[in-house]
Design an enzyme around this catalytic site. Sequence first.
Site, PDB file in Angstrom:
ATOM      1  N   THR A  93       0.831  -1.203   0.000  1.00 44.41           N
ATOM      2  CA  THR A  93       0.000   0.000   0.000  1.00 44.41           C
ATOM      3  C   THR A  93       0.866   1.254   0.000  1.00 44.41           C
ATOM      4  O   THR A  93       0.479   2.283  -0.555  1.00 44.41           O
ATOM      5  CB  THR A  93      -0.935  -0.007   1.215  1.00 44.41           C
ATOM      6  OG1 THR A  93      -1.717  -1.204   1.198  1.00 44.41           O
ATOM      7  CG2 THR A  93      -1.860   1.193   1.224  1.00 44.41           C
ATOM      8  N   TYR A 140       3.936 -13.384   6.262  1.00 43.42           N
ATOM      9  CA  TYR A 140       2.906 -12.795   5.406  1.00 43.42           C
ATOM     10  C   TYR A 140       2.464 -13.827   4.382  1.00 43.42           C
ATOM     11  O   TYR A 140       3.217 -14.147   3.456  1.00 43.42           O
ATOM     12  CB  TYR A 140       3.479 -11.544   4.737  1.00 43.42           C
ATOM     13  CG  TYR A 140       2.509 -10.724   3.918  1.00 43.42           C
ATOM     14  CD1 TYR A 140       1.140 -10.945   3.936  1.00 43.42           C
ATOM     15  CD2 TYR A 140       2.988  -9.685   3.122  1.00 43.42           C
ATOM     16  CE1 TYR A 140       0.270 -10.181   3.191  1.00 43.42           C
ATOM     17  CE2 TYR A 140       2.120  -8.908   2.367  1.00 43.42           C
ATOM     18  CZ  TYR A 140       0.766  -9.154   2.404  1.00 43.42           C
ATOM     19  OH  TYR A 140      -0.088  -8.382   1.646  1.00 43.42           O
ATOM     20  N   LYS A 183       0.187 -12.522   9.159  1.00 47.01           N
ATOM     21  CA  LYS A 183      -0.812 -11.783   8.388  1.00 47.01           C
ATOM     22  C   LYS A 183      -1.417 -12.764   7.392  1.00 47.01           C
ATOM     23  O   LYS A 183      -0.759 -13.196   6.453  1.00 47.01           O
ATOM     24  CB  LYS A 183      -0.186 -10.591   7.662  1.00 47.01           C
ATOM     25  CG  LYS A 183      -1.191  -9.789   6.833  1.00 47.01           C
ATOM     26  CD  LYS A 183      -0.511  -8.661   6.070  1.00 47.01           C
ATOM     27  CE  LYS A 183      -1.506  -7.939   5.170  1.00 47.01           C
ATOM     28  NZ  LYS A 183      -0.853  -6.912   4.321  1.00 47.01           N
TER      29      LYS A 183
END
Length: 333
Positions: A47, A135, A163
């Site tokens: 992001t 992740y 995550k």
Amino acid sequence: MKQIHGIFAVTVTHFQENGEIDYAACAKHINWLIESGVHGLLPLGATGEFSALTLEERKAFAEFAMKEVAGRVPVIIGAVSTNVDVTLEVAKHAASIGADGVMILPPPGLHPSQDEIYAFYKHISENVTLPVMIYNNPGSSGVNILPETLDKIADLPHMGFLKESTGDIMRLTRAVDELADRLVIFCGCESLAYESFVMGAKAWVCVLANVAPAQSARLYDLIVNQGKLEEARALYRQILPLLRLTEETGELWQIVKYILKQRGFGTGTLTARLYAQGCRMYGQDFSERMVQLAQEKMPDAKLYSGDFKQGLVEPLRAQRYDFILATYSLHHL
């Protein structure tokens, strides 16, 4: 280690129109997020357009973020790279400036086997001192870390968080059931936040928090702290269209920066460096011919700053986003 829970805003990186990092806009945004109640920050994730930044820019931004936060909330630094040496350098630098952890994805595009994924995290664990966020995002890495592999990785030194971004609530639930005694489980899918908290996730790596930090924090509080599931569900239904928009369109950068620009945060610019190759960026194909056709049909339209390769002109995109925000009464978030 600080208590890790709640809403971790995975922050955008604001750029000036000349492509340089807009540190003033970033500072304003970071302070607003903290003042609005987020529980932590995760700069330099996807992001944050990390792949458009040089290694030195990533380090400089991490230093800036840590100084701006000044210990008010935990900070986990994105350390994703196709090069393991770069990942380790980012991780070691993060430790040197007092970060609370690093997020590490299996090297994107290399499609390692399950044994190789384990070996990768083992190598990481032997060369870092910070807690690591494992992740699992098949869409970004090209591989799905299977539950059996995660179970082995969780036993490695310095593994602190997971995550879970498969978009499969069964995987999130299984992670909570099998790994929560060793890892803090994060929701990593925008449109599964409610379900993830109900099923036991302790935190959310949250894109929405960039533009609606107080609402994101309230969702967490209603479910986890107060157990008011019906009230939380009503809030979730209100924000779910925007969550789906960011999760499913491949335009989260444009959407978030568009909304932030309307609110006085930054210029709305995406760095053009990501589009230098002109094709297959962020999982979507937009050729130069599309840009040409768009300009022929709308000769007076101004292309979105730094987004010239996509052929999505600013007026059309703005109209679409405004329509969605107005339809679901999201402008006030």
